[in-house]
Design a protein around this motif. Structure first.
Motif, mmCIF file in Angstrom:
data_model
loop_
_atom_site.group_PDB
_atom_site.id
_atom_site.type_symbol
_atom_site.label_atom_id
_atom_site.label_comp_id
_atom_site.label_asym_id
_atom_site.label_seq_id
_atom_site.Cartn_x
_atom_site.Cartn_y
_atom_site.Cartn_z
ATOM 1 N N LEU A 78 45.375 35.023 32.758
ATOM 2 C CA LEU A 78 44.580 35.732 32.303
ATOM 3 C C LEU A 78 43.469 36.543 33.622
ATOM 4 N N LEU A 79 43.397 35.698 34.821
ATOM 5 C CA LEU A 79 43.068 36.449 36.082
ATOM 6 C C LEU A 79 44.313 37.917 36.566
ATOM 7 N N GLN A 80 45.856 37.374 36.926
ATOM 8 C CA GLN A 80 46.080 38.079 37.393
ATOM 9 C C GLN A 80 46.373 38.945 35.750
ATOM 10 N N SER A 81 45.986 38.903 34.576
ATOM 11 C CA SER A 81 45.885 40.172 33.902
ATOM 12 C C SER A 81 44.706 41.564 33.814
ATOM 13 N N ARG A 82 43.355 40.522 35.059
ATOM 14 C CA ARG A 82 42.498 41.881 35.405
ATOM 15 C C ARG A 82 42.187 41.412 36.835
ATOM 16 N N ARG A 83 43.708 41.875 37.052
ATOM 17 C CA ARG A 83 43.297 42.357 39.069
ATOM 18 C C ARG A 83 42.069 43.036 39.256
ATOM 19 N N SER A 84 41.716 44.650 38.558
ATOM 20 C CA SER A 84 41.583 45.039 38.712
ATOM 21 C C SER A 84 39.975 45.106 39.128
ATOM 22 N N GLU A 85 39.275 43.727 38.108
ATOM 23 C CA GLU A 85 38.021 43.813 38.398
ATOM 24 C C GLU A 85 37.668 42.567 39.361
ATOM 25 N N ILE A 86 38.996 42.203 40.074
ATOM 26 C CA ILE A 86 38.237 40.859 40.789
ATOM 27 C C ILE A 86 37.787 41.432 42.366
ATOM 28 N N LYS A 87 36.874 41.070 42.808
ATOM 29 C CA LYS A 87 36.651 41.866 44.032
ATOM 30 C C LYS A 87 36.493 40.465 45.441
ATOM 31 N N GLY A 88 38.426 40.084 45.229
ATOM 32 C CA GLY A 88 38.604 39.329 46.686
ATOM 33 C C GLY A 88 39.775 38.274 45.920
ATOM 34 N N THR A 89 39.949 37.173 45.952
ATOM 35 C CA THR A 89 40.694 36.350 45.756
ATOM 36 C C THR A 89 40.652 35.065 45.040
ATOM 37 N N VAL A 90 41.428 34.331 44.098
ATOM 38 C CA VAL A 90 41.222 33.145 43.271
ATOM 39 C C VAL A 90 42.610 32.665 43.571
ATOM 40 N N ARG A 91 41.746 31.679 44.460
ATOM 41 C CA ARG A 91 42.893 30.150 44.846
ATOM 42 C C ARG A 91 43.441 29.472 43.319
ATOM 43 N N ILE A 92 43.923 28.794 43.715
ATOM 44 C CA ILE A 92 44.657 27.810 41.906
ATOM 45 C C ILE A 92 44.455 26.832 42.608
#
Ligand code: ZN
Ligand code: ZN
Length: 384
Positions: free
Chosen positions: A114-128
């Motif tokens: 889901l995060l991959q599909s919403r990269r435009s809304e992400i202000k930074g990086t999500v590490r899983i």
């Protein structure tokens, strides 16, 4: 439901069932790691290069620059013979995903997609972080030592909660799960004839007094508003009826919800054991093994932990504390973090051979952690 990726739920169910059928114990999660890698690669998600024998770390970079946060899923199973009766029961006899880490893993893969599909809304990086060996309380330390927290400002995680309905997320600031410590105690007296006890120093009598005295720590030395457990779980001495043994061996555990009380309890136990033993002319050897810290949720994230539930269309409730341990606590000793309960509406508690959960919760968890990540990165003031 805020899912935007087509067929996500059916994909997550198939991942979860495949993991459930193929459970692996801590630090043996080789096939599990291969599967996670494959599924993440299928979704075009970047996998970071850390020297991990098992487990793996993925990363989704937003279109805008900003801090890095981490999500954590544990991936290991337990040495339990499955009796859940589900059609995708464990094929590895004697090993079972009886704590629902298969659920955590597939949900976080869902969040990654889901995060991959919403990269435009992400202000930074999500590490899983797909962490090995939670059940043996070594995985968090293992991955942290290999640098996976470097550059990470905050970490979020969950445990499924069979007692909560699907769509309900348990949120609580401060301590959520207990510290877990272990102690060993040897009482060394003088062995002898059971009929002539005056020539011996009986370690069994001394051990009995110490076991009783330990219980006074909770009732007399600790804040009555604090929840503390002191359990002596082993007392071994002697091997026949007419001989006073030389030594008694005790073992047990202490659980608290306050980090500051852990050391104090250990020191009180040592003082009581040594003092009582000495008063009988015996010797006490007390050993304290710190095991797991308290899962201590950082207050600054309480609001977004609730808000994420609302944004995703679910319900946040006040989380109940549980006196079990979780090695997520180790991350929280390094960086601020927040751990929540995810309702899965199961019939049995964790570690039960009939443990089951409702798979509808997969999508709930995936959506929840997607919203939580986006919210957290939108509030950089929380991540300083
Ligand atoms: Zn467990
Ligand atoms: Zn668990």
């Amino acid at each position: 439901m805020s899912t935007t990726v087509e067929n996500l739920q059916s994909k997550l169910i198939s991942y979860r069932r495949e993991l459930h059928e193929n459970p692996e114990l801590g630090f043996k999660e080789y096939e599990t790691t291969k599967r996670i890698r494959q599924w993440l690669e299928d979704a075009g998600i970047t996998i970071l290069d850390y020297p991990l024998e098992t487990g793996l770390v993925a990363e989704i970079k937003g279109d805008q620059d900003g801090p890095t946060i981490a999500l954590r899923a544990d991936i290991d199973a337990l040495p339990i013979l499955e009796q859940s009766g589900v059609e995708f029961s464990s094929k590895n006899e004697g090993i079972m995903h009886a704590c629902g880490h298969d659920f955590h893993t597939s949900s976080m893969i869902g969040a990654a997609i889901l995060l991959q599909s919403r990269r435009s809304e992400i202000k930074g990086t999500v590490r899983i972080i797909f962490q090995p060996a939670e059940e043996i309380a070594q995985g968090a330390v293992y991955v942290a030592e290999r640098g996976v927290l470097e550059g990470v400002s905050a970490i979020f995680g969950m445990h499924n909660k069979p007692e909560l309905p699907v769509g309900t997320i348990g949120v609580r600031s401060g301590s959520l799960m207990a510290s877990v410590d272990r102690f060993e105690l040897d009482i060394i007296g003088v062995g002898g004839h059971a009929g002539i006890p005056n020539d011996a120093i009986d370690p069994i009598v001394i051990a009995s007094q110490i076991v009783s005295a330990f219980q006074s720590i909770v009732s007399r030395n600790m804040n009555p508003f604090h929840n503390i457990v002191v359990s002596v779980t082993k007392l071994q001495a002697g091997n026949t009826w007419n001989v006073i043994p030389e030594k008694a061996e005790l073992e047990g555990t202490v659980r608290t919800f306050q980090e500051e009380t852990r050391e104090v309890i250990g020191e009180r136990m040592r003082a009581l054991a040594e003092g009582i033993a000495e008063s009988f002319g015996a010797r006490a050897e007390f050993r304290w093994y710190p095991y797991l810290p308290v899962v201590d949720n950082d207050d600054r994230f309480a609001e977004i932990a609730k808000e994420a539930a609302e944004v995703a269309g679910y319900k946040a409730v006040e989380a109940e504390q549980v006196p079990a341990g979780e090695d997520f606590a180790f991350y929280q000793t390094k960086i601020p973090g927040f751990f929540v309960w995810m309702g899965v509406d199961g019939p049995k508690a964790w570690h039960h051979p009939e443990f089951k959960l409702k798979e509808e919760a997969l999508e709930v968890a995936a959506n929840y952690f997607t919203e939580l990540s986006i919210l957290a990165l939108n509030k950089p003031e929380l991540l300083k």
